[in-house]
Design a protein around this motif. Structure first.
Motif, PDB file in Angstrom:
ATOM      1  N   LYS A 181     -75.406 130.363 -19.858  1.00  0.00           N
ATOM      2  CA  LYS A 181     -74.938 129.553 -18.738  1.00  0.00           C
ATOM      3  C   LYS A 181     -74.553 128.128 -19.118  1.00  0.00           C
ATOM      4  O   LYS A 181     -73.750 127.497 -18.428  1.00  0.00           O
ATOM      5  N   GLN A 182     -75.137 127.594 -20.196  1.00  0.00           N
ATOM      6  CA  GLN A 182     -74.873 126.212 -20.583  1.00  0.00           C
ATOM      7  C   GLN A 182     -74.078 126.162 -21.885  1.00  0.00           C
ATOM      8  O   GLN A 182     -74.330 126.936 -22.811  1.00  0.00           O
ATOM      9  N   PHE A 183     -73.140 125.226 -21.940  1.00  0.00           N
ATOM     10  CA  PHE A 183     -72.212 125.111 -23.072  1.00  0.00           C
ATOM     11  C   PHE A 183     -72.212 123.660 -23.550  1.00  0.00           C
ATOM     12  O   PHE A 183     -72.145 122.731 -22.747  1.00  0.00           O
ATOM     13  N   TYR A 184     -72.264 123.479 -24.868  1.00  0.00           N
ATOM     14  CA  TYR A 184     -72.322 122.138 -25.446  1.00  0.00           C
ATOM     15  C   TYR A 184     -71.290 122.026 -26.553  1.00  0.00           C
ATOM     16  O   TYR A 184     -71.130 122.941 -27.362  1.00  0.00           O
ATOM     17  N   VAL A 195     -71.466 118.271 -21.992  1.00  0.00           N
ATOM     18  CA  VAL A 195     -72.380 119.300 -21.514  1.00  0.00           C
ATOM     19  C   VAL A 195     -71.677 120.011 -20.363  1.00  0.00           C
ATOM     20  O   VAL A 195     -71.232 119.373 -19.407  1.00  0.00           O
ATOM     21  N   CYS A 196     -71.560 121.321 -20.472  1.00  0.00           N
ATOM     22  CA  CYS A 196     -70.755 122.079 -19.525  1.00  0.00           C
ATOM     23  C   CYS A 196     -71.525 123.295 -19.012  1.00  0.00           C
ATOM     24  O   CYS A 196     -72.576 123.662 -19.540  1.00  0.00           O
ATOM     25  N   GLU A 197     -70.961 123.911 -17.987  1.00  0.00           N
ATOM     26  CA  GLU A 197     -71.446 125.183 -17.485  1.00  0.00           C
ATOM     27  C   GLU A 197     -70.427 126.268 -17.812  1.00  0.00           C
ATOM     28  O   GLU A 197     -69.220 126.036 -17.699  1.00  0.00           O
ATOM     29  N   VAL A 198     -70.903 127.420 -18.214  1.00  0.00           N
ATOM     30  CA  VAL A 198     -70.015 128.541 -18.480  1.00  0.00           C
ATOM     31  C   VAL A 198     -69.606 129.172 -17.146  1.00  0.00           C
ATOM     32  O   VAL A 198     -70.465 129.488 -16.315  1.00  0.00           O
ATOM     33  N   ILE A 199     -68.317 129.317 -16.940  1.00  0.00           N
ATOM     34  CA  ILE A 199     -67.791 129.900 -15.703  1.00  0.00           C
ATOM     35  C   ILE A 199     -67.315 131.313 -16.006  1.00  0.00           C
ATOM     36  O   ILE A 199     -66.419 131.522 -16.823  1.00  0.00           O
ATOM     37  N   ASP A 200     -67.904 132.282 -15.354  1.00  0.00           N
ATOM     38  CA  ASP A 200     -67.619 133.694 -15.630  1.00  0.00           C
ATOM     39  C   ASP A 200     -66.486 134.183 -14.730  1.00  0.00           C
ATOM     40  O   ASP A 200     -66.683 135.011 -13.831  1.00  0.00           O
TER      41      ASP A 200
END
Length: 263
Positions: A181-184, A195-200
């Motif tokens: 869920k979290q992307f760096y 710092v990002c959120e993974v969007i499905d």
């Protein structure tokens, strides 16, 4: 060099041809896979015997390497083209390839999503043949679809326009939390992190959460297995900084060595 993870002591040294860059281990630690930059080769090392057991010539200037969660395939990247190759471990053959744009350049790493058929690679767009505004060098994160056999199998996201046209440079490495869920992504030349959120949704892919100012020349980021913390290695500060995954505040700084040039 093979190290004991608990004691830090050297267990063995493995001779290889030249210029090792990317390293990844199997889950049980019995196999290690290494890219050799200039020869453009991929190695498989048997840890028990400390010997290179298989060598595969893949492509020029090979750097990034990542292992699929099922450990049946590897992904490797070319530095100057950002081209991605898939290697079947069983047959030890190249079985797939994702080409980038002609201006894609300087790809050092690749990271595979833990539960989505996606892989992420930081690189730049290097268009240097045009004059004035026609030329540009921009940071990107590319996303490849590891399942699609046709259509749009690869896209790239410009990081310079990710946050109000903020200038960032040298995207060095990306990391994803174990829950996916979290992307760096760290930028070594401007000492930034997104710092990002993974969007499905197979379209936007990643969404902005926050920007952090890091230490000098950050080159690595890792997420703790429980996702509660993440760690950044600042190459020119010679330290590792631990951050709280919720507040994004630094918790501790671990100095690697007082005099790194002497060791």
């Amino acid at each position: 060099v093979l190290l004991d993870g608990d004691s830090g002591k050297t267990q063995a040294q493995v001779k290889e041809f030249d210029e090792p860059y990317g390293v990844v281990s199997s889950g049980d630690g019995t196999r290690v896979y290494v890219t050799l930059d200039f020869p453009g080769q991929l190695l498989e090392i048997d840890v028990a015997s400390a010997q290179v057991v298989r060598v595969l010539t893949v492509g020029p200037f090979l750097r990034g390497v990542a292992l699929f969660p099922d450990e049946k395939r590897l992904l490797v990247t070319e530095f100057y083209t950002a081209r991605v190759h898939a290697i079947d471990i069983g047959s030890w053959k190249k079985v797939d390839q994702w080409d980038g744009a002609i201006s894609d350049n300087l790809c050092r790493q690749i990271t595979i999503h833990p539960n989505r058929p996606k892989a992420y690679l930081p690189h730049i767009r290097s268009k240097v043949t045009g004059m004035h505004g026609l030329g540009s060098i921009f940071p990107y994160v590319a996303i490849v679809d590891t399942q699609k056999n046709r259509g749009n199998r690869r896209k790239r996201m410009p990081m310079d326009s990710f946050l109000n046209n903020l200038v960032t440079a040298s995207p060095w490495e990306v990391a994803i939390s174990a829950d996916g869920k979290q992307f760096y992504v760290v930028f070594s030349s401007t000492n930034d992190m997104f710092v990002c959120e993974v969007i499905d949704d197979d379209y936007r892919e990643i969404g902005y959460r926050a920007r952090l100012q890091l230490g000098n020349n950050p080159r690595a980021v890792r997420v703790a297995p429980d996702g509660r913390h993440f760690y950044v290695y600042n190459a020119l500060d010679f330290n590792v900084v631990a951050y709280d995954g919720s507040t994004l505040k630094p918790l501790a700084r671990i100095q690697v060595t007082e005099n790194p040039l002497s060791e």
